[in-house]
Motif scaffolding. Structure first.
Motif, mmCIF file in Angstrom:
data_model
loop_
_atom_site.group_PDB
_atom_site.id
_atom_site.type_symbol
_atom_site.label_atom_id
_atom_site.label_comp_id
_atom_site.label_asym_id
_atom_site.label_seq_id
_atom_site.Cartn_x
_atom_site.Cartn_y
_atom_site.Cartn_z
ATOM 1 N N TRP A 27 -64.382 -16.677 -16.336
ATOM 2 C CA TRP A 27 -65.006 -18.323 -16.022
ATOM 3 C C TRP A 27 -66.223 -18.166 -15.349
ATOM 4 O O TRP A 27 -67.362 -19.010 -15.363
ATOM 5 C CB TRP A 27 -63.906 -19.458 -15.621
ATOM 6 C CG TRP A 27 -63.000 -19.731 -16.224
ATOM 7 C CD1 TRP A 27 -62.440 -18.866 -17.635
ATOM 8 C CD2 TRP A 27 -61.907 -20.616 -16.099
ATOM 9 N NE1 TRP A 27 -61.203 -19.784 -18.146
ATOM 10 C CE2 TRP A 27 -61.118 -20.630 -17.150
ATOM 11 C CE3 TRP A 27 -61.623 -21.472 -14.950
ATOM 12 C CZ2 TRP A 27 -59.745 -21.447 -17.222
ATOM 13 C CZ3 TRP A 27 -60.700 -22.530 -15.102
ATOM 14 C CH2 TRP A 27 -59.711 -22.470 -16.012
ATOM 15 N N TRP A 67 -68.229 -21.527 -14.995
ATOM 16 C CA TRP A 67 -67.272 -22.549 -15.001
ATOM 17 C C TRP A 67 -66.740 -22.674 -13.647
ATOM 18 O O TRP A 67 -65.959 -23.661 -13.241
ATOM 19 C CB TRP A 67 -66.273 -22.296 -16.220
ATOM 20 C CG TRP A 67 -66.844 -22.634 -17.693
ATOM 21 C CD1 TRP A 67 -68.074 -22.941 -17.706
ATOM 22 C CD2 TRP A 67 -66.309 -22.444 -18.774
ATOM 23 N NE1 TRP A 67 -68.368 -23.158 -19.127
ATOM 24 C CE2 TRP A 67 -67.152 -22.741 -19.739
ATOM 25 C CE3 TRP A 67 -64.876 -22.380 -18.977
ATOM 26 C CZ2 TRP A 67 -66.784 -22.728 -21.403
ATOM 27 C CZ3 TRP A 67 -64.516 -22.246 -20.289
ATOM 28 C CH2 TRP A 67 -65.430 -22.584 -21.290
ATOM 29 N N TYR A 106 -62.382 -14.013 -23.184
ATOM 30 C CA TYR A 106 -64.018 -14.127 -22.982
ATOM 31 C C TYR A 106 -64.657 -14.553 -24.261
ATOM 32 O O TYR A 106 -65.820 -15.094 -23.960
ATOM 33 C CB TYR A 106 -64.517 -13.055 -22.137
ATOM 34 C CG TYR A 106 -65.986 -13.184 -21.836
ATOM 35 C CD1 TYR A 106 -66.283 -14.164 -20.508
ATOM 36 C CD2 TYR A 106 -66.858 -12.469 -22.298
ATOM 37 C CE1 TYR A 106 -67.538 -14.409 -20.352
ATOM 38 C CE2 TYR A 106 -68.197 -12.578 -22.012
ATOM 39 C CZ TYR A 106 -68.535 -13.668 -21.091
ATOM 40 O OH TYR A 106 -69.829 -13.955 -20.779
ATOM 41 N N ILE A 138 -64.526 -18.074 -24.456
ATOM 42 C CA ILE A 138 -65.131 -18.944 -23.644
ATOM 43 C C ILE A 138 -66.614 -18.955 -23.903
ATOM 44 O O ILE A 138 -67.383 -19.812 -23.706
ATOM 45 C CB ILE A 138 -64.872 -18.174 -22.214
ATOM 46 C CG1 ILE A 138 -63.357 -18.685 -21.821
ATOM 47 C CG2 ILE A 138 -65.702 -18.665 -21.036
ATOM 48 C CD1 ILE A 138 -62.755 -17.917 -20.382
#
Length: 220
Positions: free
Chosen positions: A47, A52, A167, A170
């Motif tokens: 993140w 994030w 990932y 994401i």
């Protein structure tokens, strides 16, 4: 009184320190040794690489928290181990005797196993550590400025495959949010024998589920 020394203050070391102290009480001395002053919650590293979360959200100083539980904290690296004498040597010059030693140092990153790999060599970005993830964020920001092909994956010798998938998904979401995903061809590369193996010979229908998710997100 016994002296228990725990080397490493990641998820394993912190958990071991808290649980041992709770079990053993004041009669025994629990010492936690770590080469960094802060605890870092590594599962949130992916993140960080898309902002994030920030460092302050997933890290905290170790000493004040463990001190409240009666655990002694030493900020130093382990430089020597003498098991016959039951002693350790630390980077700050200390020699400590122990009755029990718990090693929670986690995996050793071995980018040198693949030529050119790793942030230092510059061949790949990484989310293996918090600092690596912060460096990866710069690469992601560069990608937003100049969209192009991206490869995400896990190399031969990887001990944990889940974060690579995490990932990839994401980053896909982040690129879609920034309206550039159509300009970024994504390829997932893994050393697993098949998608969704996860180093565990699959978990339930992880093969079918992850193959489907990759297709849905247009990842080769």
């Amino acid at each position: 009184m016994a002296t228990i020394i725990i080397i490493g203050a990641g998820l394993g070391g912190m958990s071991a320190a808290y649980e041992l102290k709770a079990e053993l009480g004041k009669q025994h001395d629990v010492i936690l040794v770590n080469d960094k002053p802060d605890f870092e919650f590594n599962p949130s590293n992916p993140w960080i690489a898309v902002r994030w979360r920030e460092r302050k959200d997933i890290s905290l100083p170790i000493e004040p928290h463990v001190k409240n539980k009666g655990i002694r904290f030493i900020h130093a690296a382990l430089t020597g181990l003498q098991p016959l004498e039951q002693q350790i040597r630390l980077s700050d010059g200390q020699h400590l005797h122990y009755d029990f030693l718990v090693l929670c140092t986690g995996p050793a990153l071995a980018f040198e196993e693949v030529q050119g790999a790793g942030p230092t060599a510059g061949g790949t970005a990484s989310v293996c550590t918090l600092s690596h993830a912060e460096e990866c964020l710069h690469s992601v920001n560069g990608l937003l400025d100049e969209p192009g092909p991206v490869i995400v994956g896990a190399m031969p010798g990887a001990s944990c495959f889940g974060p690579a998938y995490e990932y990839a998904f994401i980053l896909d979401r982040h690129l879609r949010d920034k309206k550039v995903r159509k300009d970024v061809p994504m390829t997932f590369v893994t050393s697993e024998p098949y998608i969704g193996h996860l180093g565990l010979n699959g978990v339930g229908d992880s093969k079918g589920m992850l193959e489907s998710e990759l297709r849905m997100r247009d990842m080769q």
